[in-house]
Design a protein around this motif. Structure first.
Motif, PDB file in Angstrom:
ATOM      1  N   VAL A  21       0.851  -1.189   0.000  1.00 23.12           N
ATOM      2  CA  VAL A  21       0.000   0.000   0.000  1.00 23.12           C
ATOM      3  C   VAL A  21       0.887   1.239   0.000  1.00 23.12           C
ATOM      4  CG1 VAL A  21      -1.935  -1.061   1.198  1.00 23.12           C
ATOM      5  CG2 VAL A  21      -0.123  -0.022   2.534  1.00 23.12           C
ATOM      6  N   PHE A  22       0.331   2.350  -0.530  1.00 20.44           N
ATOM      7  CA  PHE A  22       0.996   3.643  -0.429  1.00 20.44           C
ATOM      8  C   PHE A  22       0.434   4.380   0.774  1.00 20.44           C
ATOM      9  CE2 PHE A  22       0.988   3.083  -5.187  1.00 20.44           C
ATOM     10  CZ  PHE A  22       2.349   2.856  -5.298  1.00 20.44           C
ATOM     11  N   PHE A  23       1.270   5.121   1.492  1.00 21.37           N
ATOM     12  CA  PHE A  23       0.750   5.932   2.578  1.00 21.37           C
ATOM     13  C   PHE A  23       1.689   7.096   2.834  1.00 21.37           C
ATOM     14  CE2 PHE A  23       3.266   2.574   4.529  1.00 21.37           C
ATOM     15  CZ  PHE A  23       4.033   3.233   5.474  1.00 21.37           C
ATOM     16  N   SER A 301     -22.324   0.369  -2.166  1.00 16.16           N
ATOM     17  CA  SER A 301     -22.135   1.803  -2.382  1.00 16.16           C
ATOM     18  C   SER A 301     -22.101   2.530  -1.048  1.00 16.16           C
ATOM     19  CB  SER A 301     -23.243   2.376  -3.279  1.00 16.16           C
ATOM     20  OG  SER A 301     -24.525   2.148  -2.740  1.00 16.16           O
ATOM     21  N   TRP A 302     -21.357   3.622  -1.028  1.00 15.29           N
ATOM     22  CA  TRP A 302     -21.285   4.503   0.135  1.00 15.29           C
ATOM     23  C   TRP A 302     -22.178   5.710  -0.122  1.00 15.29           C
ATOM     24  CZ3 TRP A 302     -16.923   2.109  -1.796  1.00 15.29           C
ATOM     25  CH2 TRP A 302     -16.084   1.436  -0.895  1.00 15.29           C
ATOM     26  N   PHE A 303     -23.056   6.028   0.802  1.00 12.71           N
ATOM     27  CA  PHE A 303     -23.854   7.249   0.629  1.00 12.71           C
ATOM     28  C   PHE A 303     -22.955   8.474   0.700  1.00 12.71           C
ATOM     29  CE2 PHE A 303     -26.239  10.847   2.360  1.00 12.71           C
ATOM     30  CZ  PHE A 303     -27.159  11.024   1.335  1.00 12.71           C
ATOM     31  N   ASP A 304     -22.094   8.536   1.725  1.00 15.75           N
ATOM     32  CA  ASP A 304     -21.126   9.623   1.830  1.00 15.75           C
ATOM     33  C   ASP A 304     -19.848   9.209   1.115  1.00 15.75           C
ATOM     34  OD1 ASP A 304     -22.757  11.300   3.475  1.00 15.75           O
ATOM     35  OD2 ASP A 304     -22.287  10.006   5.181  1.00 15.75           O
ATOM     36  N   THR A 305     -19.378  10.057   0.209  1.00 16.38           N
ATOM     37  CA  THR A 305     -18.240   9.671  -0.615  1.00 16.38           C
ATOM     38  C   THR A 305     -16.979   9.468   0.221  1.00 16.38           C
ATOM     39  OG1 THR A 305     -17.754  11.991  -1.065  1.00 16.38           O
ATOM     40  CG2 THR A 305     -19.107  10.826  -2.661  1.00 16.38           C
ATOM     41  N   VAL A 306     -16.264   8.409  -0.101  1.00 16.19           N
ATOM     42  CA  VAL A 306     -14.982   8.122   0.536  1.00 16.19           C
ATOM     43  C   VAL A 306     -13.829   8.254  -0.451  1.00 16.19           C
ATOM     44  CG1 VAL A 306     -16.052   6.571   2.220  1.00 16.19           C
ATOM     45  CG2 VAL A 306     -15.076   5.620   0.105  1.00 16.19           C
ATOM     46  N   GLY A 307     -14.151   8.347  -1.751  1.00 17.10           N
ATOM     47  CA  GLY A 307     -13.101   8.404  -2.758  1.00 17.10           C
ATOM     48  C   GLY A 307     -12.383   7.079  -2.922  1.00 17.10           C
ATOM     49  N   PRO A 308     -13.097   5.986  -3.302  1.00 16.85           N
ATOM     50  CA  PRO A 308     -12.441   4.680  -3.423  1.00 16.85           C
ATOM     51  C   PRO A 308     -11.342   4.709  -4.477  1.00 16.85           C
ATOM     52  CG  PRO A 308     -14.617   4.610  -4.433  1.00 16.85           C
ATOM     53  CD  PRO A 308     -14.513   5.915  -3.717  1.00 16.85           C
ATOM     54  N   THR A 309     -10.266   4.002  -4.179  1.00 19.22           N
ATOM     55  CA  THR A 309      -9.121   3.967  -5.092  1.00 19.22           C
ATOM     56  C   THR A 309      -8.924   2.548  -5.600  1.00 19.22           C
ATOM     57  OG1 THR A 309      -7.678   3.827  -3.136  1.00 19.22           O
ATOM     58  CG2 THR A 309      -8.022   6.006  -4.101  1.00 19.22           C
ATOM     59  N   ALA A 310      -7.818   1.910  -5.240  1.00 14.06           N
ATOM     60  CA  ALA A 310      -7.522   0.588  -5.784  1.00 14.06           C
ATOM     61  C   ALA A 310      -8.413  -0.490  -5.169  1.00 14.06           C
ATOM     62  CB  ALA A 310      -6.058   0.244  -5.550  1.00 14.06           C
ATOM     63  N   ILE A 311      -8.577  -1.566  -5.912  1.00 13.76           N
ATOM     64  CA  ILE A 311      -9.308  -2.747  -5.453  1.00 13.76           C
ATOM     65  C   ILE A 311      -8.430  -3.963  -5.741  1.00 13.76           C
ATOM     66  CG2 ILE A 311     -10.566  -2.878  -7.652  1.00 13.76           C
ATOM     67  CD1 ILE A 311     -12.912  -4.134  -6.121  1.00 13.76           C
ATOM     68  N   PHE A 328     -10.207  -6.178  -1.075  1.00 17.21           N
ATOM     69  CA  PHE A 328      -9.758  -5.017  -0.318  1.00 17.21           C
ATOM     70  C   PHE A 328      -9.870  -3.775  -1.197  1.00 17.21           C
ATOM     71  CE2 PHE A 328      -7.923  -8.682   1.627  1.00 17.21           C
ATOM     72  CZ  PHE A 328      -7.840  -8.399   2.992  1.00 17.21           C
ATOM     73  N   VAL A 329     -10.312  -2.672  -0.610  1.00 19.44           N
ATOM     74  CA  VAL A 329     -10.489  -1.408  -1.338  1.00 19.44           C
ATOM     75  C   VAL A 329      -9.915  -0.280  -0.488  1.00 19.44           C
ATOM     76  CG1 VAL A 329     -12.164   0.240  -2.262  1.00 19.44           C
ATOM     77  CG2 VAL A 329     -12.552  -2.212  -2.551  1.00 19.44           C
ATOM     78  N   GLY A 330      -9.124   0.586  -1.113  1.00 20.24           N
ATOM     79  CA  GLY A 330      -8.595   1.756  -0.426  1.00 20.24           C
ATOM     80  C   GLY A 330      -9.472   2.971  -0.665  1.00 20.24           C
ATOM     81  N   ASP A 331      -9.236   4.025   0.125  1.00 24.45           N
ATOM     82  CA  ASP A 331      -9.915   5.303  -0.169  1.00 24.45           C
ATOM     83  C   ASP A 331      -8.952   6.462   0.038  1.00 24.45           C
ATOM     84  OD1 ASP A 331     -10.165   6.859   2.272  1.00 24.45           O
ATOM     85  OD2 ASP A 331     -11.885   5.701   2.909  1.00 24.45           O
ATOM     86  N   ILE A 332      -9.226   7.557  -0.658  1.00 23.49           N
ATOM     87  CA  ILE A 332      -8.351   8.728  -0.616  1.00 23.49           C
ATOM     88  C   ILE A 332      -8.848   9.761   0.402  1.00 23.49           C
ATOM     89  CG2 ILE A 332      -9.521  10.018  -2.447  1.00 23.49           C
ATOM     90  CD1 ILE A 332      -6.718  10.886  -3.386  1.00 23.49           C
ATOM     91  N   ASN A 336      -8.495   4.907   4.524  1.00 22.45           N
ATOM     92  CA  ASN A 336      -8.889   3.587   5.014  1.00 22.45           C
ATOM     93  C   ASN A 336      -8.596   2.495   3.990  1.00 22.45           C
ATOM     94  OD1 ASN A 336      -9.925   4.531   7.448  1.00 22.45           O
ATOM     95  ND2 ASN A 336     -11.962   4.881   6.592  1.00 22.45           N
ATOM     96  N   LEU A 337      -8.374   1.288   4.494  1.00 20.90           N
ATOM     97  CA  LEU A 337      -8.342   0.093   3.670  1.00 20.90           C
ATOM     98  C   LEU A 337      -9.495  -0.766   4.120  1.00 20.90           C
ATOM     99  CD1 LEU A 337      -6.789  -1.534   1.483  1.00 20.90           C
ATOM    100  CD2 LEU A 337      -5.541  -2.635   3.349  1.00 20.90           C
ATOM    101  N   TYR A 338     -10.482  -0.979   3.230  1.00 24.84           N
ATOM    102  CA  TYR A 338     -11.704  -1.714   3.568  1.00 24.84           C
ATOM    103  C   TYR A 338     -11.575  -3.169   3.130  1.00 24.84           C
ATOM    104  CZ  TYR A 338     -13.519   3.079   3.688  1.00 24.84           C
ATOM    105  OH  TYR A 338     -13.693   4.408   3.952  1.00 24.84           O
TER     106      TYR A 338
END
Length: 339
Positions: A21-23, A301-311, A328-332, A336-338
């Motif tokens: 992951v990038f952080f 789906s997320w009601f409030d945007t999280v900005g999903p990135t890689a999957i 696994f899904v990241g967000d910007i 978070n990593l979901y």
């Protein structure tokens, strides 16, 4: 900017690395599962966007703003670069996507998606860049050489929603996402809009850039390279290792980011639908449907945007059997990593 890996501590005390992951070094890391740990793999990168393994412990990493492809060997960032391309880096433009040929290294092709500058130097909005382009390079053991243009895509108006993520599927076809670049054409489900213009699309192409004969719109020349459309923007696509099916993340405007199962001919619904269709008074009646297309709701789906990135699907038990084949899904927005 750092690259880290999530690892699991086994009962015997061994540590096996798994998900990279990038952080940001300024951000504290919190891992919910006490058996999982995050450790630094390499530092010193500038705006990394994507990476690909070309061997065990051998990674090519893209730097968005300066168009440099860096190499990391066994956790050590190598000096210089294996390639430096001239990019326009305004907003979401830049060096965005990488994919390695499935028969690598016997077929030593590496594919890059980037916003190509129009004056041969790195720019930021002016002059207007040439295009978003996909090039096929040959890896000679130390550098990427011999570029071949295989996909020439729009870049305006933008400057956001360029997409850029890409991957080879289990069918050995190359899947590539471009966002809608803030356009309002037929591919964005406006029936009176501009004709098909290669925006808001997931492409499916052969390794030489040609259209496979079994694509869902193969009989329609203007759509022949498309696998799906109606996509607002995406930073993540991946194949389920159990079913071989394609999934993506899709970024919403002010609500309803999505995770989608992308079957052949998928119309993701943008700009008419984002999130479950049940909340839309017109349903699917106002979608632009081509022969062979279909709409389906996002699987999450997320009601409030999280900005999903890689999957990514974890197709091993290296984090423990409880994580095997999970997605696994990241967000910007939140870092978070979901699961």
């Amino acid at each position: 900017m750092l690259v880290g890996v999530i690892t699991k501590t086994l009962l015997a005390g061994a540590v096996i690395s798994s998900i990279s992951v990038f952080f940001s070094p300024a951000t504290a890391q919190v891992v919910v599962d006490p058996t999982l740990h995050l450790r630094e793999l390499v530092s010193g990168l500038s705006q990394p966007t994507a990476m690909a393994f070309i061997g065990a412990g051998d990674i090519l990493v893209l730097q968005k703003a300066d168009g440099r492809v860096r190499r990391v060997i066994n956790g050590v960032l190598q000096p210089g670069q294996v390639l430096d391309v001239a990019v326009d880096n305004d907003n979401e433009r830049g060096l965005l996507g990488i994919a390695v040929h499935p028969n690598f290294p016997a077929t030593a092709f590496v594919y890059l998606y980037y916003t190509e500058s129009s004056n041969g130097t790195d720019t930021s909005g002016s002059p207007v860049p040439f295009a978003n382009r996909v090039y096929r390079y040959t890896w000679n053991g130390s550098a990427l050489v011999s570029p071949v243009l295989i996909l020439d895509l729009p870049v305006t108006p933008g400057p956001n929603h360029n997409g850029g993520t890409m991957t080879f599927g289990p069918d050995n076809k190359l899947y590539i996402v471009i966002g809608e670049l803030n356009r309002n054409g037929q591919l964005q489900n406006f029936s009176g809009g501009a004709a098909r213009d290669d925006t808001g699309v997931i492409f499916r192409i052969n390794d030489d850039g040609s259209a496979p004969s079994d694509n869902p719109f193969a009989g329609q020349p203007a759509l022949a390279k498309y696998y799906a459309y109606g996509v607002r923007n995406s930073f993540g696509i991946a194949f389920d290792p159990l079913t071989g099916e394609l999934w993506d993340t899709e970024n919403g405007p002010g609500s309803y980011d999505e995770i989608n199962l992308v079957l052949p001919g998928f119309n993701s619904g943008w700009e008419r639908i984002m999130g479950p269709v049940g909340r839309d008074i017109e349903g699917t009646s106002d979608l632009v449907q081509f022969s062979g297309s279909h709409y389906s709701d996002p699987k999450f789906s997320w009601f409030d945007t999280v900005g999903p990135t890689a999957i990514a699907f974890l197709d091993s038990a290296r984090l423990g059997v409880e994580y095997q084949d999970d997605v696994f899904v990241g967000d910007i927005n939140n870092g978070n990593l979901y699961r």
